[in-house]
Motif scaffolding. Structure first.
Motif, PDB file in Angstrom:
ATOM      1  N   ARG A   1      35.373   8.195 -48.084  1.00 38.20           N
ATOM      2  CA  ARG A   1      35.632   8.970 -46.949  1.00 38.20           C
ATOM      3  C   ARG A   1      36.126  10.513 -47.391  1.00 38.20           C
ATOM      4  NH1 ARG A   1      39.785   4.741 -44.182  1.00 38.20           N
ATOM      5  NH2 ARG A   1      40.929   6.589 -44.153  1.00 38.20           N
ATOM      6  N   PRO A   2      36.057  11.296 -46.615  1.00 35.98           N
ATOM      7  CA  PRO A   2      36.548  12.608 -46.639  1.00 35.98           C
ATOM      8  C   PRO A   2      37.850  12.791 -47.184  1.00 35.98           C
ATOM      9  CG  PRO A   2      35.487  12.311 -44.668  1.00 35.98           C
ATOM     10  CD  PRO A   2      35.708  10.995 -45.048  1.00 35.98           C
TER      11      PRO A   2
ATOM     12  N   LYS B   1      30.945  12.053 -50.416  1.00 42.49           N
ATOM     13  CA  LYS B   1      31.826  12.133 -49.327  1.00 42.49           C
ATOM     14  C   LYS B   1      31.024  11.820 -48.191  1.00 42.49           C
ATOM     15  CE  LYS B   1      35.764  14.446 -50.850  1.00 42.49           C
ATOM     16  NZ  LYS B   1      36.743  15.391 -50.571  1.00 42.49           N
TER      17      LYS B   1
END
Length: 122
Positions: free
Chosen positions: A119-120, A78
């Motif tokens: 992506r987070p 991430k």
């Protein structure tokens, strides 16, 4: 629960070199090595699980996206920003594969193992 994850081991030709790559990528520290083995402790794990690398004679890198030599496993990493993450992994020796969506991008580590920046919120 039968057990807990102790380490993830990746085959490669150069264990210490690959340990340096993943140590830098993930903020880890090389905690052990010899000529055919290296271990990285990750900062968020309290020493376990370790990420380990073992030397394999006649190592053949996985092919991605082909499957003549399957990828066998991969890591998702991430990052806050895919562009910044890409610049950082390329600077430490990763190779971009060109495979990407709005939420992830696929790279190869120096030994040819695929890994993804995500992506987070993924």
């Amino acid at each position: 629960m039968i057990g807990t994850l102790d380490m993830v081991v990746l085959d490669c030709a150069d264990p210490r070199g690959l340990a340096r790559f993943y140590g830098e990528l993930l903020g880890g520290e090389i905690v052990g090595f010899d000529e055919d083995w290296a271990e990285v402790a990750l900062p968020f794990t309290d020493q376990r699980p370790l990420l380990a690398f073992q030397q394999v004679e006649d190592y053949r890198a996985p092919e991605w996206p082909g499957q003549l030599v399957p990828q066998q496993s991969h890591l998702d990493v991430k990052v806050e920003d895919l562009d910044d993450g890409e610049a950082a992994v390329l600077a430490i020796g990763a190779t971009a594969t060109g495979s990407a969506t709005e939420t992830f991008r696929v790279y190869l580590d120096p030994a040819g193992h695929p890994f993804c920046l995500i992506r987070p919120n993924d």
